[in-house]
Design an enzyme around this catalytic site. Sequence first.
Site, PDB file in Angstrom:
ATOM      1  N   TYR A  70       0.822  -1.207   0.000  1.00  0.00           N
ATOM      2  CA  TYR A  70       0.000   0.000   0.000  1.00  0.00           C
ATOM      3  C   TYR A  70       0.856   1.258   0.000  1.00  0.00           C
ATOM      4  O   TYR A  70       0.569   2.224  -0.710  1.00  0.00           O
ATOM      5  CB  TYR A  70      -0.966   0.031   1.194  1.00  0.00           C
ATOM      6  CG  TYR A  70      -1.913   1.190   1.071  1.00  0.00           C
ATOM      7  CD1 TYR A  70      -3.098   1.053   0.347  1.00  0.00           C
ATOM      8  CD2 TYR A  70      -1.592   2.448   1.576  1.00  0.00           C
ATOM      9  CE1 TYR A  70      -3.943   2.134   0.166  1.00  0.00           C
ATOM     10  CE2 TYR A  70      -2.424   3.530   1.385  1.00  0.00           C
ATOM     11  CZ  TYR A  70      -3.607   3.370   0.689  1.00  0.00           C
ATOM     12  OH  TYR A  70      -4.442   4.446   0.489  1.00  0.00           O
ATOM     13  N   PHE A 122      -5.539  21.368 -24.351  1.00  0.00           N
ATOM     14  CA  PHE A 122      -6.280  20.162 -24.728  1.00  0.00           C
ATOM     15  C   PHE A 122      -7.662  20.255 -24.073  1.00  0.00           C
ATOM     16  O   PHE A 122      -7.827  20.977 -23.104  1.00  0.00           O
ATOM     17  CB  PHE A 122      -5.520  18.910 -24.266  1.00  0.00           C
ATOM     18  CG  PHE A 122      -6.241  17.650 -24.617  1.00  0.00           C
ATOM     19  CD1 PHE A 122      -6.379  17.271 -25.945  1.00  0.00           C
ATOM     20  CD2 PHE A 122      -6.817  16.854 -23.644  1.00  0.00           C
ATOM     21  CE1 PHE A 122      -7.077  16.119 -26.281  1.00  0.00           C
ATOM     22  CE2 PHE A 122      -7.513  15.706 -23.986  1.00  0.00           C
ATOM     23  CZ  PHE A 122      -7.642  15.336 -25.300  1.00  0.00           C
ATOM     24  N   ASP A 123      -8.658  19.509 -24.578  1.00  0.00           N
ATOM     25  CA  ASP A 123     -10.036  19.747 -24.098  1.00  0.00           C
ATOM     26  C   ASP A 123     -10.224  19.472 -22.608  1.00  0.00           C
ATOM     27  O   ASP A 123     -10.907  20.222 -21.917  1.00  0.00           O
ATOM     28  CB  ASP A 123     -11.096  19.049 -24.963  1.00  0.00           C
ATOM     29  CG  ASP A 123     -10.911  17.556 -25.107  1.00  0.00           C
ATOM     30  OD1 ASP A 123      -9.992  17.009 -24.471  1.00  0.00           O
ATOM     31  OD2 ASP A 123     -11.683  16.932 -25.841  1.00  0.00           O
ATOM     32  N   ASP A 213       2.463  20.770 -20.551  1.00  0.00           N
ATOM     33  CA  ASP A 213       1.611  19.589 -20.694  1.00  0.00           C
ATOM     34  C   ASP A 213       2.439  18.659 -21.570  1.00  0.00           C
ATOM     35  O   ASP A 213       2.506  18.809 -22.786  1.00  0.00           O
ATOM     36  CB  ASP A 213       0.277  19.954 -21.347  1.00  0.00           C
ATOM     37  CG  ASP A 213      -0.578  18.708 -21.616  1.00  0.00           C
ATOM     38  OD1 ASP A 213      -0.022  17.588 -21.572  1.00  0.00           O
ATOM     39  OD2 ASP A 213      -1.783  18.858 -21.876  1.00  0.00           O
ATOM     40  N   ALA A 215       2.492  15.434 -22.416  1.00  0.00           N
ATOM     41  CA  ALA A 215       1.983  14.117 -22.819  1.00  0.00           C
ATOM     42  C   ALA A 215       2.834  13.497 -23.941  1.00  0.00           C
ATOM     43  O   ALA A 215       3.064  12.294 -23.958  1.00  0.00           O
ATOM     44  CB  ALA A 215       0.527  14.239 -23.271  1.00  0.00           C
ATOM     45  N   LYS A 256       0.495   8.265 -23.310  1.00  0.00           N
ATOM     46  CA  LYS A 256       1.056   8.487 -24.646  1.00  0.00           C
ATOM     47  C   LYS A 256       2.534   8.093 -24.591  1.00  0.00           C
ATOM     48  O   LYS A 256       2.876   6.942 -24.811  1.00  0.00           O
ATOM     49  CB  LYS A 256       0.902   9.953 -25.060  1.00  0.00           C
ATOM     50  CG  LYS A 256      -0.517  10.355 -25.441  1.00  0.00           C
ATOM     51  CD  LYS A 256      -1.391  10.655 -24.271  1.00  0.00           C
ATOM     52  CE  LYS A 256      -2.687  11.336 -24.648  1.00  0.00           C
ATOM     53  NZ  LYS A 256      -3.620  11.380 -23.502  1.00  0.00           N
ATOM     54  N   HIS A 448     -19.678  15.257 -28.356  1.00  0.00           N
ATOM     55  CA  HIS A 448     -19.214  14.341 -29.401  1.00  0.00           C
ATOM     56  C   HIS A 448     -19.086  12.910 -28.901  1.00  0.00           C
ATOM     57  O   HIS A 448     -19.141  11.972 -29.676  1.00  0.00           O
ATOM     58  CB  HIS A 448     -17.893  14.834 -30.011  1.00  0.00           C
ATOM     59  CG  HIS A 448     -16.769  14.898 -29.042  1.00  0.00           C
ATOM     60  ND1 HIS A 448     -16.766  15.768 -27.995  1.00  0.00           N
ATOM     61  CD2 HIS A 448     -15.626  14.190 -28.949  1.00  0.00           C
ATOM     62  CE1 HIS A 448     -15.654  15.602 -27.286  1.00  0.00           C
ATOM     63  NE2 HIS A 448     -14.942  14.650 -27.851  1.00  0.00           N
TER      64      HIS A 448
END
Length: 461
Positions: A70, A122-123, A213, A215, A256, A448
């Site tokens: 843990y 990014f969204d 960011d 990614a 990614k 979407h």
Amino acid sequence: MPLMEPYRIKVVEPIPITTRAEREHAMADAGYNPFNLRADQVTIDLLSDSGTGAISAEQQAAGTRGDESYAGARSYYRFREVIADLTSYPHFFPVHQGRAAERILFSALLKPGQVSISNTHFDTTRANVELLGCTARDLPCPEAKNLDGDFPFKGDIDLVQLERILGEPGAGNVGVVVMTITNNGGGGQPVSMANLRAARDICRRYGVPYFLDAARFAENAWLVTQREPGYANVSPREVAEEAFALADGCVASLKKDGIVHMGGIVAMRDPELAKRCELLLIAGEGFTTYGGLSGRELDMLAQGLLEVTDPAYLGARAAQTSHLAQLVADAGVDIVRPPGIHALYLNAGRLLPHLPPRLFPGHALATELYLAGGVRCAELGSLYLGEIDDDGELQRPAPYELVRLAIPRRVYTQSHLEYVAETLAQIAKRPERVPGYRLVESPPILRHFKCRLEQVPADAR
Ligand code: F0G
């Protein structure tokens, strides 16, 4: 070197081969929304490069060594060593994916009413800013507006605007600047080191926290070695280290360039900010030494981060995307140029001029790729980004009608991508036959993902 994947295949998974009739049936059942398809109805899945990569034998072995204690698991310390070495940040926490990192960082950093500035949010990044009562403002560089231009770093931020905004009276309201590398919302285009450095200098001058960011940090680094003067003989790993070193911290979805199915980090230099983030981490994700991840995943991530900056891997991946870009160009279909690495962005608006934005040409092309060949992808156009009223009518179109073909890491071979290009070429021979779509069900948020549509036959347009 000829185009060749620098790995061989040890474990395989069959992909479904379907008939046109089966696909028509499946798409109608899915309300003509590719997100509603079952994966076993899809032949080549280019919906996302996130969490969809193939793990290596070494990652598999590392996963077996995962320590599921843990607190204080050995896996955490292996992960720690790799991240510390790569990023130079003194404080960081594992999280289950990128958006958890965003939620934690922004909750600890921003006050309601503040502004976040980015080359392009990014969204989910935008959503996490807005959920805190803040505003997200994109400042892409002017070259990004020309989809056909070959400017090598269209992911750059507009430095003139950034300087102007931070220099304005009341700019104390800007709580953070986030540089997305590569710029996913902006056509997957890279950001140059010169731009990262100049933006850092501006932020430092005005005392604004400067975050990445990250990614796709490795793919950005590869494109820097290929395109930026002075970096031809620098390794992608060194470029990545330099990029991290420029910022005050980062958020990163490691689904990614961590080449894992789940994982992310939030990292920073400021010890006080780290304390606030740690509390939010424990409350919402998990204890400091595991965040939202299992020991198995932490170990696989540590190994993936060592593999991802290998020049042989990055070079082959970039060549794969360039090869697909060439085949797409041969088929007469335009893309956002120059091609990046993780995805190609097709210019559907130009391919389907008979469909006005209100009939969603990007969505129409994405749907047709599935109907024609079982290729799944998604639009980045008016369905996703346009302003749509409660009756499902488009009020303000998106600036471009694009379709993203995202390429999972180490999953598809050259012949799979040739199949995708061939499917597209078939459509491009008779583009006028592609029908438009209208919304029949449209949820108020996350449209979407959950909407349903119907075809609009040619004579009803
Ligand atoms: N930032 C960027 C630049 C991204 O591309 C993504 C995800 C995120 C943050 C959020 O990370 O999904 O791990 O929570 N992009 C995926 C995509 C979903 O398909 O482009 P996440």
